[in-house]
Design a protein around this motif. Structure first.
Motif, PDB file in Angstrom:
ATOM      1  N   UNK A 168      57.830 -65.615  -7.338  1.00 19.89           N
ATOM      2  CA  UNK A 168      58.270 -64.315  -6.857  1.00 19.89           C
ATOM      3  C   UNK A 168      58.176 -63.244  -7.916  1.00 19.89           C
ATOM      4  N   UNK A 169      58.585 -63.576  -9.121  1.00 19.94           N
ATOM      5  CA  UNK A 169      58.514 -62.612 -10.227  1.00 19.94           C
ATOM      6  C   UNK A 169      57.069 -62.237 -10.532  1.00 19.94           C
ATOM      7  N   UNK A 170      56.169 -63.205 -10.436  1.00 23.05           N
ATOM      8  CA  UNK A 170      54.748 -62.914 -10.671  1.00 23.05           C
ATOM      9  C   UNK A 170      54.222 -61.925  -9.643  1.00 23.05           C
ATOM     10  N   UNK A 171      54.638 -62.094  -8.385  1.00 29.80           N
ATOM     11  CA  UNK A 171      54.206 -61.157  -7.342  1.00 29.80           C
ATOM     12  C   UNK A 171      54.767 -59.759  -7.589  1.00 29.80           C
ATOM     13  N   UNK A 172      56.034 -59.670  -8.003  1.00 25.07           N
ATOM     14  CA  UNK A 172      56.627 -58.363  -8.264  1.00 25.07           C
ATOM     15  C   UNK A 172      55.924 -57.675  -9.428  1.00 25.07           C
ATOM     16  N   UNK A 173      55.581 -58.447 -10.446  1.00 25.87           N
ATOM     17  CA  UNK A 173      54.847 -57.888 -11.583  1.00 25.87           C
ATOM     18  C   UNK A 173      53.488 -57.371 -11.136  1.00 25.87           C
ATOM     19  N   UNK A 174      52.809 -58.127 -10.283  1.00 26.17           N
ATOM     20  CA  UNK A 174      51.492 -57.714  -9.793  1.00 26.17           C
ATOM     21  C   UNK A 174      51.611 -56.441  -8.962  1.00 26.17           C
ATOM     22  N   UNK A 175      52.650 -56.348  -8.154  1.00 21.39           N
ATOM     23  CA  UNK A 175      52.859 -55.147  -7.331  1.00 21.39           C
ATOM     24  C   UNK A 175      52.984 -53.915  -8.216  1.00 21.39           C
ATOM     25  N   UNK A 176      53.742 -54.018  -9.292  1.00 18.06           N
ATOM     26  CA  UNK A 176      53.937 -52.882 -10.190  1.00 18.06           C
ATOM     27  C   UNK A 176      52.655 -52.550 -10.957  1.00 18.06           C
ATOM     28  N   UNK A 177      51.841 -53.568 -11.238  1.00 22.03           N
ATOM     29  CA  UNK A 177      50.555 -53.324 -11.904  1.00 22.03           C
ATOM     30  C   UNK A 177      49.621 -52.519 -11.004  1.00 22.03           C
ATOM     31  N   UNK A 178      49.640 -52.822  -9.723  1.00 18.27           N
ATOM     32  CA  UNK A 178      48.775 -52.129  -8.768  1.00 18.27           C
ATOM     33  C   UNK A 178      49.265 -50.705  -8.526  1.00 18.27           C
ATOM     34  N   UNK A 179      50.580 -50.572  -8.344  1.00 19.17           N
ATOM     35  CA  UNK A 179      51.153 -49.266  -7.997  1.00 19.17           C
ATOM     36  C   UNK A 179      52.550 -49.161  -8.607  1.00 19.17           C
ATOM     37  N   UNK A 180      52.663 -48.385  -9.658  1.00 17.07           N
ATOM     38  CA  UNK A 180      53.952 -48.269 -10.354  1.00 17.07           C
ATOM     39  C   UNK A 180      55.001 -47.549  -9.513  1.00 17.07           C
ATOM     40  N   UNK A 181      54.569 -46.935  -8.416  1.00 22.08           N
ATOM     41  CA  UNK A 181      55.509 -46.235  -7.539  1.00 22.08           C
ATOM     42  C   UNK A 181      55.902 -47.063  -6.316  1.00 22.08           C
ATOM     43  N   UNK A 182      55.555 -48.334  -6.297  1.00 18.72           N
ATOM     44  CA  UNK A 182      55.825 -49.148  -5.113  1.00 18.72           C
ATOM     45  C   UNK A 182      57.328 -49.236  -4.833  1.00 18.72           C
ATOM     46  N   UNK A 183      58.156 -49.125  -5.866  1.00 19.30           N
ATOM     47  CA  UNK A 183      59.610 -49.186  -5.653  1.00 19.30           C
ATOM     48  C   UNK A 183      60.089 -48.086  -4.720  1.00 19.30           C
ATOM     49  N   UNK A 184      59.385 -46.954  -4.715  1.00 19.81           N
ATOM     50  CA  UNK A 184      59.788 -45.843  -3.846  1.00 19.81           C
ATOM     51  C   UNK A 184      59.722 -46.221  -2.366  1.00 19.81           C
ATOM     52  N   UNK A 185      58.882 -47.185  -2.028  1.00 23.17           N
ATOM     53  CA  UNK A 185      58.783 -47.613  -0.631  1.00 23.17           C
ATOM     54  C   UNK A 185      60.139 -48.138  -0.149  1.00 23.17           C
ATOM     55  N   UNK A 186      60.841 -48.863  -1.009  1.00 22.34           N
ATOM     56  CA  UNK A 186      62.135 -49.427  -0.617  1.00 22.34           C
ATOM     57  C   UNK A 186      63.192 -48.337  -0.485  1.00 22.34           C
ATOM     58  N   UNK A 187      63.094 -47.304  -1.314  1.00 33.01           N
ATOM     59  CA  UNK A 187      63.987 -46.163  -1.164  1.00 33.01           C
ATOM     60  C   UNK A 187      63.737 -45.499   0.195  1.00 33.01           C
ATOM     61  N   UNK A 188      62.479 -45.342   0.546  1.00 34.78           N
ATOM     62  CA  UNK A 188      62.141 -44.709   1.828  1.00 34.78           C
ATOM     63  C   UNK A 188      62.528 -45.592   3.014  1.00 34.78           C
TER      64      UNK A 188
END
Length: 265
Positions: A168-188
């Motif tokens: 799971x941590x590896x996937x989260x790291x990969x998500x941030x590598x692709x798009x550093x703003x992906x966390x904003x999706x959860x805020x939205x």
């Protein structure tokens, strides 16, 4: 006033992200439109009506418009996709899964819609506690679009829920590598649920945003406001303090913390 300003900012973020999604879909549509029948003017008008209703959270009107369009054009994948999205927002995951599945069975007007349909069906499956099936759909979305950051992050959180912390941590790291703003999706996502007042789910989305980006003052501020409304005051105070620690100029968090401490029994 501060809360109004925050909500306005969240809505602006939603519109920006939605605009990016639509722009990507339009680009993909140019590549495949020639292979599919054109929509009639009436179907297009109903789609726009449904889309506009969806945009202002009038979910019943949106579903009605998409359903009428489907009656006229039952082989149109994007109509099922958008009705599924609306059903999902209403909490009807059974209906959403049926429509996402139908969308996947039909030729897509937009290539990227295949990845979106797998990903979003995975969200409904996860809502139902069907974690293995959800992970399978997130994986399918990634296979269709290997740069889909949100599919990596949702798969990562689901793997962690199953106890697969390293994967799971590896996937989260990969998500941030692709798009550093992906966390904003959860805020939205959290902001979108305010209409139906699903506070526990809102807090959970904000917590995921923080897990992806633990150094963003506004994320703690957003969660603190929800925790305060849930009367989880100790947790709210901790989040306000963290927001201020990360950004001493966050005057809104400081003011709301002062008010909370003053009003505490």
């Amino acid at each position: 006033m501060q809360l109004r300003w925050l909500l306005g900012g969240l809505m602006a973020g939603v519109l920006v992200l939605l605009g990016q999604v639509i722009a990507g879909q339009q680009a993909s549509e140019l590549r495949v439109r020639a292979t599919l029948p054109e929509e009639t003017a009436e179907v297009k008008a109903l789609f726009i009506q449904g889309y506009n209703a969806w945009g202002i959270d009038d979910h019943d009107e949106a579903i009605e418009a998409f359903s009428r369009a489907i009656e006229l054009d039952p082989q149109n994948a994007r109509l099922y996709l958008w009705r599924a999205r609306t059903l999902q927002l209403k909490g009807d995951d059974d209906g959403a899964i049926v429509d996402f599945t139908r969308a996947l069975e039909l030729p897509a007007h937009v290539v990227d819609n295949v990845a979106y349909a797998y990903h979003e069906r995975g969200l409904s499956l996860k809502n139902q506690g069907r974690l293995d099936a959800a992970i399978a759909d997130f994986t399918q979305a990634i296979e269709v679009n290997p740069e889909m950051a949100i599919a990596y992050s949702d798969r990562g959180f689901t793997l962690q829920d199953q106890g697969s912390l390293e994967q799971g941590t590896a996937d989260l790291k990969r998500a941030m590598e692709i798009d550093s703003y992906v966390a904003n999706v959860y805020i939205n996502r959290g902001a979108a649920l305010k209409v139906s007042n699903q506070r526990d789910a809102i807090i959970a989305h904000y917590s995921r945003a923080i897990a992806l980006n633990p150094n963003k003052s506004s994320f703690y501020h957003h969660r603190a406001l929800q925790l305060m409304q849930a009367e989880r005051f100790d947790e709210a105070i901790a989040d306000f303090n963290r927001a201020i620690e990360l950004d001493p100029n966050n005057s809104g968090a400081q003011r709301e913390l002062d008010e909370l401490l003053r009003d505490q029994p």
